[in-house]
Design a protein around this motif. Structure first.
Motif, PDB file in Angstrom:
ATOM      1  N   GLN A 171     -26.029 -69.081 -47.676  1.00 47.11           N
ATOM      2  CA  GLN A 171     -24.742 -69.692 -47.994  1.00 47.11           C
ATOM      3  C   GLN A 171     -23.614 -68.830 -47.434  1.00 47.11           C
ATOM      4  OE1 GLN A 171     -24.056 -70.037 -52.187  1.00 47.11           O
ATOM      5  NE2 GLN A 171     -22.076 -71.049 -51.944  1.00 47.11           N
ATOM      6  N   VAL A 172     -22.749 -69.451 -46.636  1.00 52.26           N
ATOM      7  CA  VAL A 172     -21.630 -68.727 -46.048  1.00 52.26           C
ATOM      8  C   VAL A 172     -20.522 -68.555 -47.082  1.00 52.26           C
ATOM      9  CG1 VAL A 172     -19.795 -68.855 -44.339  1.00 52.26           C
ATOM     10  CG2 VAL A 172     -22.125 -69.518 -43.715  1.00 52.26           C
ATOM     11  N   PHE A 200     -23.564 -65.069 -42.677  1.00 51.21           N
ATOM     12  CA  PHE A 200     -23.489 -65.258 -41.225  1.00 51.21           C
ATOM     13  C   PHE A 200     -23.424 -63.895 -40.549  1.00 51.21           C
ATOM     14  CE2 PHE A 200     -18.945 -64.347 -40.513  1.00 51.21           C
ATOM     15  CZ  PHE A 200     -18.422 -64.495 -41.793  1.00 51.21           C
ATOM     16  N   ALA A 201     -23.610 -63.878 -39.234  1.00 51.36           N
ATOM     17  CA  ALA A 201     -23.668 -62.634 -38.458  1.00 51.36           C
ATOM     18  C   ALA A 201     -22.259 -62.097 -38.236  1.00 51.36           C
ATOM     19  CB  ALA A 201     -24.376 -62.879 -37.138  1.00 51.36           C
ATOM     20  N   PHE A 202     -21.776 -61.410 -39.221  1.00 50.64           N
ATOM     21  CA  PHE A 202     -20.375 -60.965 -39.282  1.00 50.64           C
ATOM     22  C   PHE A 202     -19.902 -60.269 -38.006  1.00 50.64           C
ATOM     23  CE2 PHE A 202     -16.555 -59.731 -41.411  1.00 50.64           C
ATOM     24  CZ  PHE A 202     -16.274 -58.420 -41.029  1.00 50.64           C
ATOM     25  N   ASN A 209     -14.494 -71.063 -37.826  1.00 53.97           N
ATOM     26  CA  ASN A 209     -15.723 -71.626 -38.364  1.00 53.97           C
ATOM     27  C   ASN A 209     -15.746 -71.584 -39.886  1.00 53.97           C
ATOM     28  OD1 ASN A 209     -16.530 -70.046 -35.622  1.00 53.97           O
ATOM     29  ND2 ASN A 209     -17.682 -71.941 -35.778  1.00 53.97           N
ATOM     30  N   TYR A 210     -15.170 -70.510 -40.447  1.00 50.63           N
ATOM     31  CA  TYR A 210     -15.230 -70.334 -41.891  1.00 50.63           C
ATOM     32  C   TYR A 210     -13.885 -69.830 -42.410  1.00 50.63           C
ATOM     33  CZ  TYR A 210     -20.158 -70.137 -40.507  1.00 50.63           C
ATOM     34  OH  TYR A 210     -21.374 -70.398 -39.950  1.00 50.63           O
ATOM     35  N   TRP A 211     -13.573 -70.227 -43.650  1.00 49.03           N
ATOM     36  CA  TRP A 211     -12.343 -69.816 -44.314  1.00 49.03           C
ATOM     37  C   TRP A 211     -12.650 -69.304 -45.717  1.00 49.03           C
ATOM     38  CZ3 TRP A 211      -7.396 -69.855 -42.365  1.00 49.03           C
ATOM     39  CH2 TRP A 211      -7.193 -70.550 -41.175  1.00 49.03           C
TER      40      TRP A 211
END
Length: 119
Positions: free
Chosen positions: A1-2, A27-29, A107-109
């Motif tokens: 889960q992101v 995710f692959a930070f 992609n993500y917030w």
């Protein structure tokens, strides 16, 4: 889960300092460009600072240059925003975001953290 979870916001007097943190998971930070945005009441969301993943290049919006510093710790999967000499106009909800270099948009917030600069 992101997940992107911001913390460190709060109330501070003008001239004061705060450090925001954004902890990432799922995710692959290290592959992602990380950014801090802010949105004041009635205003559009604006990009405050950005840091690349590989070469750690930083950019800032003009109004925060010399006062804010963005950094990242890939081992801790965390990005930071050190904010000094805060002004009332820095009052906003601050969001972190993650974007792959090949993506046209984030992609993500995160959910945001409130920063209020007031005496």
């Amino acid at each position: 889960q992101v997940q992107l979870v911001e913390s460190g916001g709060g109330l501070v007097q003008p001239g004061g300092s705060l450090t925001l943190s954004c902890a990432a998971s799922g995710f692959a930070f290290s592959n992602y460009r990380m950014s801090w945005y802010r949105q004041a009441p009635g205003a559009e969301r604006e990009l405050v600072a950005q840091i690349t993943g590989t070469y750690v290049v930083t950019t800032y919006t003009e109004s925060v240059k010399g006062r804010f510093t963005i950094s990242r710790d890939n081992a801790k999967k965390t990005v930071y925003l050190q904010m000094n000499s805060l002004k009332p106009e820095d009052t906003a909800v601050y969001f972190c975001a993650a974007r792959l270099p090949t993506s046209l948009q984030n992609n993500y917030w995160g959910q945001g953290t409130q920063v209020t600069v007031s005496s």
